[in-house]
Design an enzyme around this catalytic site. Structure first.
Site, PDB file in Angstrom:
ATOM      1  N   GLU A   1      37.693  46.453  47.361  1.00  0.00           N
ATOM      2  CA  GLU A   1      39.002  45.892  47.022  1.00  0.00           C
ATOM      3  C   GLU A   1      39.570  46.694  45.857  1.00  0.00           C
ATOM      4  OE1 GLU A   1      38.930  41.736  46.100  1.00  0.00           O
ATOM      5  OE2 GLU A   1      40.911  41.761  45.188  1.00  0.00           O
TER       6      GLU A   1
ATOM      7  N   ASP B   1      45.286  37.089  37.795  1.00  0.00           N
ATOM      8  CA  ASP B   1      44.278  37.885  37.102  1.00  0.00           C
ATOM      9  C   ASP B   1      44.046  37.358  35.690  1.00  0.00           C
ATOM     10  OD1 ASP B   1      43.953  39.599  39.247  1.00  0.00           O
ATOM     11  OD2 ASP B   1      45.574  40.907  38.583  1.00  0.00           O
TER      12      ASP B   1
END
Length: 266
Positions: A56, A67
């Site tokens: 990824e 995030d």
């Protein structure tokens, strides 16, 4: 679905099936494109791909929603070093010259629109991108991106979380064409003390009622022990912040990748 449209899906499915046949969950390391620098990223990605079933690649973005601080700092550093959306795709294209394993890009929607959805998909297809992970795109809100991805042979992955309602889990599960990404906790990415998997089994059981795509679990996996816990529940284990931390602190990334991959054995 044409042969071109199925390419990304087929490569991703094959990776999960291979891992399952070997008695383990698929190991899916994450690394921010262009981190710790554009020059150093390819070798780092090579190290991860040596152990990964899928890689990824995070597209650096200045305003991420999912995030945590670790990946945010990595994105800020990569952006400051000049890693753009197009440069991220170019880095994947470089990796594709050396690797046949699936490579997926995790990106928010705005960078796709900044390039233009069709142009983004054209560039991604040319680079050999197999799939997109889209954390801020509800699959019922923008059909253009999913349709364009399919047109260019790129799988799409959406996310569910412990806060997702049964109706949303059904919607997301049915929309995923590569694999489904289940977030293990409420919150953002980042290595945590302990692993809160209490709500994960029921979430995965419900999702599996609506899809046959593999389900990977991420957020909070930091070592072989936590990877093993997740591997006993899911088809894939995603590890991101632990690798960013290892790079920043100068630890042995290949050794960490081996340990985490070993932890994915059931």
């Amino acid at each position: 679905m044409t042969a071109v449209q199925s390419k990304g899906v087929a490569r991703i499915r094959a990776a999960f099936e291979k891992a399952k046949s070997e008695g383990r969950a698929a190991f899916i390391p994450f690394m921010t494109a262009g981190y710790p620098s554009a020059a150093a990223f390819p070798a780092l990605a090579d190290d991860l791909l040596a152990r990964a079933d899928l890689l990824e690649v995070g597209l650096p973005y200045s305003d991420p929603l999912g995030d945590g601080p670790t990946i945010q700092r990595a994105s800020e550093q990569a952006l400051a070093d000049g890693t753009s959306t197009r440069r991220t795709i170019e880095l994947v294209k470089e990796l594709r010259t050396r690797h046949d394993k699936p490579i997926v890009i995790m990106t928010y929607v705005n960078p796709i629109y900044a390039v233009g959805p069709r142009k983004f998909m054209e560039l991604a297809q040319e680079a050999g991108v197999d799939g997109l992970i889209l954390p801020d795109l509800p699959p019922d809100q923008d059909l253009e991106i999913a349709d364009l991805a399919a047109e260019h042979g790129i799988a799409v992955t959406f996310l569910i979380a412990p806060t997702s309602t049964p109706e949303r889990i059904k919607l997301v599960a049915e929309a995923c064409t590569g694999f489904l990404y289940a977030v293990s906790v409420t919150g953002v990415t980042g290595a945590r003390e302990g692993t809160a998997l209490g709500e994960v089994p029921a979430m995965l059981e419900l999702a599996r009622q609506h899809t046959d795509v593999p389900i990977a679990v991420g957020f909070g996996v930091k070592d072989a022990q936590t990877a093993h816990q997740v591997a006993n529940l899911a088809d894939g284990v995603v590890v991101g912040s632990a690798f960013i931390n290892a790079v920043r602190e100068g630890h042995d990334v290949p050794a960490l990748a081996k340990s985490l991959a070993d932890g994915c054995v059931r």
